[in-house]
Scaffold this active site. Structure first.
Site, PDB file in Angstrom:
ATOM      1  CG  HIS A   9      -2.044   0.952   1.175  1.00  0.00           C
ATOM      2  ND1 HIS A   9      -2.201   1.855   0.149  1.00  0.00           N
ATOM      3  CD2 HIS A   9      -3.100   1.162   2.019  1.00  0.00           C
ATOM      4  CE1 HIS A   9      -3.306   2.562   0.356  1.00  0.00           C
ATOM      5  NE2 HIS A   9      -3.870   2.153   1.472  1.00  0.00           N
ATOM      6  CE1 TYR A  23      -4.080   6.115   5.807  1.00  0.00           C
ATOM      7  CE2 TYR A  23      -4.554   5.004   3.740  1.00  0.00           C
ATOM      8  CZ  TYR A  23      -4.987   5.592   4.918  1.00  0.00           C
ATOM      9  OH  TYR A  23      -6.331   5.653   5.191  1.00  0.00           O
ATOM     10  NE  ARG A  43     -16.092   3.681   0.002  1.00  0.00           N
ATOM     11  CZ  ARG A  43     -15.992   4.997   0.217  1.00  0.00           C
ATOM     12  NH1 ARG A  43     -16.930   5.805  -0.263  1.00  0.00           N
ATOM     13  NH2 ARG A  43     -14.980   5.488   0.884  1.00  0.00           N
TER      14      ARG A  43
END
Length: 397
Positions: free
Chosen positions: A216, A221, A366
């Site tokens: 990731h 991040y 989602r």
């Protein structure tokens, strides 16, 4: 798993959801090109003194296993921190406990076992939240239960150990920011330890039964923070030039490759652009943008990265790295058009029609929360057969 679960009933492997031959990435064969993207659920033990802190639970077996039972080819487990302070919130999953007897390892193995029992493959996204760490689950703030999303020690947070490539009060997101703690700057030795932590976590993941690893490096991040000149103001070998800012991603990929079998696929997730080109914050330093992503994409073959979720950039750079499309994919026709022509069986038709496939696989998140049976519904709409679990066959076939 004993006789509790049965392997899926295999119906003819053909059609757009199961393109002939099945998709193979290194030594991993996927029954179709539909992948469940990682989704944080903020549902693990948060007590830092508990041996189960960060470990996947029965909830994750039900949540992730359900997608596997409903026909997807790959389920990628949510962002799992390689260090305790790398979690987004105290309730996020992690894989920093060493040893195969740890609760984190055992929880991951149970999830992997169930996903495999339903005929799907399982991946895990390894992550470090960096300066976006130590926040509470989003619904606590959205429901007005807290005035800030910051997680302090009273709820298991670590405000004094939120880290980034650069640090200090001047590195808060905005004046008066109530969302995130000011980060402290990682030392060079600490950056090197982060790199090794990714390798250790990857090794544990594969030992638990995980089929592939995703790095990731997106969404602001830690690894993205190193890539971006907006958040990376370092003067050592991890800061400054493009080559220095991407160094941590290169080293993380190398550490993971050294820790896992050669047949293990490695995915990389990045943000194609920060959309800061016209913003004052990027006026002097520049930002991470599409040209930066294309330059990084050119290096992926030598990093032994197998798939990047950045559509046409790799193709434009002349690379053969697989491309995954993610974001706002909800309809079966849209998914079909994204991957159509990606394999030889459809190549001629695509060329004759002038259609260029956008990606080799689709990743959705989602939409699966709204429609867990998306694969079943897509197969019905597209009139193609799929692999069906015995327990659901009567309701699908």
């Amino acid at each position: 798993m004993g006789s509790t679960f049965r392997s899926p009933r295999l119906v003819k492997a053909e059609g757009i959801l199961t393109l002939p031959p099945p998709t193979m990435i290194r030594d991993v064969t996927l029954k179709n090109r539909v992948m469940v993207a990682p989704m944080c659920t903020y549902s693990t033990e948060s007590d830092p003194s508990s041996p189960a802190v960060g470990a996947l639970t029965d909830f994750h077996i039900a949540h992730l296993g359900h997608f596997a039972a409903k026909g997807v080819g790959l389920v990628i487990i949510e962002a799992s921190a390689v260090q305790p302070n790398g979690r987004i919130s105290p309730n996020d999953s992690g894989l920093w406990q060493e040893g195969t007897e740890s609760e984190q390892f055992k929880g991951l193995r149970r999830v992997a076992d169930f996903i495999h029992s339903q005929g799907a493959k399982v991946g895990i996204q390894l992550a470090h939240a960096g300066r976006k760490a130590s926040t509470v689950a989003p619904w606590l703030s959205s429901e007005g239960k807290r005035s800030s999303i910051k997680a302090d020690e009273s709820v298991g947070g670590w405000p004094s150990n939120v880290v980034g490539p650069s640090g200090g009060e001047e590195h808060i997101w905005a004046p008066g920011d109530v969302k995130y703690w000011p980060p402290r700057e990682l030392s060079t030795a600490e950056v090197e330890e982060v790199v090794q932590a990714f390798g250790r976590s990857a090794k544990l993941a594969v030992q638990s039964g995980v089929d592939l690893i995703e790095i990731h490096a997106a969404h602001g991040y830690l690894l993205h923070e190193f890539l971006s000149p907006v958040t990376n103001r370092r003067s050592d070998r991890y800061g400054g030039s493009f080559e220095n800012r991407i160094r941590i991603v290169q080293e993380v990929a190398a550490a993971i490759r050294a820790a896992v079998p050669v047949g293990t696929p490695l995915f990389l997730r990045i943000s194609a652009t920060e959309w800061l080109e016209e913003e004052p914050v990027a006026a002097q330093t520049g930002s991470w943008d599409m040209p930066s992503s294309v330059e990084l994409a050119k290096l992926l073959p030598e990093l032994e990265v197998d798939l990047l979720d950045l559509r046409k950039a790799i193709r434009a750079a002349g690379q053969t790295t697989l491309v995954g499309a993610v974001g706002f994919i909800t309809e079966a026709d849209a998914a079909r058009h994204i991957v159509e022509g990606a394999d030889e069986a459809l190549a001629t038709e695509s060329v004759l029609s002038g259609y260029e496939p956008k990606a080799d696989a689709v990743l959705m998140a989602r939409q699966f929360l709204r429609e867990p049976e998306w694969v079943y519904n897509a197969a019905k709409q597209l009139k193609v057969p799929i692999s069906v679990a015995w327990q659901f066959a009567r309701g699908v076939l």
